[in-house]
Write a protein that holds these residues in place. Sequence first.
Motif, short mmCIF file in Angstrom:
data_model
loop_
_atom_site.label_atom_id
_atom_site.label_comp_id
_atom_site.label_asym_id
_atom_site.label_seq_id
_atom_site.Cartn_x
_atom_site.Cartn_y
_atom_site.Cartn_z
N ALA A 288 0.83 -1.21 0.00
CA ALA A 288 0.00 0.00 0.00
C ALA A 288 0.86 1.26 0.00
O ALA A 288 0.54 2.25 -0.68
CB ALA A 288 -0.93 -0.01 1.22
N VAL A 289 1.97 1.25 0.75
CA VAL A 289 2.85 2.41 0.78
C VAL A 289 3.52 2.60 -0.58
O VAL A 289 3.62 3.73 -1.10
CB VAL A 289 3.92 2.25 1.88
N ARG A 290 3.99 1.51 -1.18
CA ARG A 290 4.72 1.60 -2.45
C ARG A 290 3.83 2.05 -3.61
O ARG A 290 4.31 2.70 -4.52
CB ARG A 290 5.35 0.25 -2.78
N HIS A 291 2.57 1.71 -3.55
CA HIS A 291 1.69 2.03 -4.67
C HIS A 291 0.76 3.21 -4.41
O HIS A 291 -0.03 3.58 -5.27
CB HIS A 291 0.85 0.79 -5.05
N GLY A 292 0.85 3.78 -3.25
CA GLY A 292 0.05 4.96 -2.93
C GLY A 292 0.94 6.13 -2.62
O GLY A 292 2.15 6.08 -2.79
N GLU A 293 0.34 7.20 -2.17
CA GLU A 293 1.08 8.38 -1.75
C GLU A 293 0.62 8.78 -0.35
O GLU A 293 0.05 9.86 -0.14
CB GLU A 293 0.88 9.54 -2.74
N PRO A 294 0.84 7.91 0.63
CA PRO A 294 0.33 8.19 1.98
C PRO A 294 1.11 9.30 2.67
O PRO A 294 2.29 9.52 2.41
CB PRO A 294 0.54 6.85 2.70
N ASP A 295 0.41 9.98 3.56
CA ASP A 295 1.03 11.00 4.39
C ASP A 295 1.42 10.45 5.76
O ASP A 295 2.22 11.07 6.47
CB ASP A 295 0.06 12.18 4.59
N LEU A 296 0.87 9.28 6.11
CA LEU A 296 1.14 8.70 7.43
C LEU A 296 0.79 7.22 7.38
O LEU A 296 -0.19 6.82 6.75
CB LEU A 296 0.29 9.39 8.50
N LEU A 297 1.62 6.42 8.08
CA LEU A 297 1.33 5.00 8.27
C LEU A 297 1.14 4.74 9.75
O LEU A 297 2.03 5.00 10.56
CB LEU A 297 2.50 4.15 7.74
N VAL A 298 -0.07 4.26 10.12
CA VAL A 298 -0.35 3.83 11.49
C VAL A 298 -0.18 2.32 11.49
O VAL A 298 -0.94 1.59 10.83
CB VAL A 298 -1.77 4.23 11.93
N LEU A 299 0.82 1.84 12.23
CA LEU A 299 1.33 0.48 12.02
C LEU A 299 1.35 -0.33 13.31
O LEU A 299 2.05 0.02 14.27
CB LEU A 299 2.76 0.59 11.46
N ASP A 300 0.59 -1.42 13.33
CA ASP A 300 0.63 -2.33 14.46
C ASP A 300 1.93 -3.13 14.41
O ASP A 300 2.43 -3.47 13.33
CB ASP A 300 -0.57 -3.28 14.41
N VAL A 301 2.49 -3.42 15.59
CA VAL A 301 3.74 -4.18 15.62
C VAL A 301 3.49 -5.65 15.33
O VAL A 301 4.17 -6.26 14.48
CB VAL A 301 4.44 -4.01 16.98
N MET A 302 2.53 -6.26 16.00
CA MET A 302 2.28 -7.70 15.88
C MET A 302 1.28 -7.97 14.77
O MET A 302 0.08 -7.78 14.94
CB MET A 302 1.78 -8.26 17.21
N MET A 303 1.79 -8.39 13.59
CA MET A 303 0.93 -8.67 12.44
C MET A 303 1.44 -9.92 11.72
O MET A 303 2.62 -10.26 11.81
CB MET A 303 0.92 -7.49 11.47
N PRO A 304 0.55 -10.59 10.96
CA PRO A 304 0.98 -11.75 10.19
C PRO A 304 1.80 -11.35 8.97
O PRO A 304 1.82 -10.20 8.56
CB PRO A 304 -0.33 -12.40 9.78
N ARG A 305 2.50 -12.33 8.42
CA ARG A 305 3.30 -12.24 7.19
C ARG A 305 4.55 -11.40 7.35
O ARG A 305 5.62 -11.81 6.91
CB ARG A 305 2.45 -11.74 6.01
N ALA A 306 4.46 -10.23 7.93
CA ALA A 306 5.63 -9.41 8.28
C ALA A 306 5.20 -8.50 9.41
O ALA A 306 4.16 -7.84 9.33
CB ALA A 306 6.11 -8.60 7.08
N ASP A 307 5.97 -8.49 10.51
CA ASP A 307 5.54 -7.65 11.63
C ASP A 307 5.90 -6.19 11.38
O ASP A 307 6.60 -5.84 10.41
CB ASP A 307 6.09 -8.15 12.96
N GLY A 308 5.41 -5.32 12.27
CA GLY A 308 5.59 -3.89 12.07
C GLY A 308 7.04 -3.46 12.08
O GLY A 308 7.43 -2.55 11.33
N LEU A 309 7.87 -4.11 12.89
CA LEU A 309 9.29 -3.76 12.92
C LEU A 309 9.95 -4.05 11.58
O LEU A 309 10.77 -3.27 11.09
CB LEU A 309 9.99 -4.51 14.05
#
Length: 244
Positions: free
Chosen positions: A41-62
Amino acid sequence: MCANVIIAEDDEKQAELLRRYLEREGHAVTVVGDGLAALDAVRHGEPDLLVLDVMMPRADGLDVVRVLRAESRELPVLMLTARTTEDDLLLGLDLGADDYVTKPYSPRELMARVRTLLRRNRRSAGTVESGPVDEAVLTVGTLVVDPTRHVVSVDGEAVECTPGEFRILAALAAEPDRVFSRQQLLAELHGFDRYISNRTVDVHVMNLRKKIEPAPRRPARLLTVFGVGYKLTDPAKAAARASS
């Protein structure tokens, strides 16, 4: 201040709550449920902010922050974490996150953090509500900080800084040889914050030294004033004063 915000949160109820609060303030919101989707979503959009949970599937927030900063993306990142130990929180900042909120959090507090990050991001991009803003280029010896273009160079070589690192460096460069306490530098990062400790500044300073010092373990530019804080100086002028 309408913005394009991405929420990366695998808890559907939490994501929906965040979406409602952000849309209520006029923001356009995209919700994704895992780390790889957040990167896409970041690579294909033009976001101004990412609100990011740390514990997520497939790749964590860190991991997401690590990849985004490796790609030199300066997108502000607000992390959501249930981890409350200081080392875990500092790791996120070390990787390049701009701020974090620990769960459970107050939605009002989170929205205040969002507004602060968006406001600071617009200032660093050289825009405010009334139009472009030109800020003076800051020079301390061979270190150059351009607040308008958000560019740093040392000896003519570009230096990539995270938004948090940039704010600290710009504050120090605006007043060379002035000693800033950790609390004063924390104010540059986040304002008053009951979660963040003085060690946050130490992490950013350590990372900055790796980028602007020839010998980070023996800094000549970004100096520690023991018992007080930090200052930025011109090594050539300091050497001349020492020899006179």
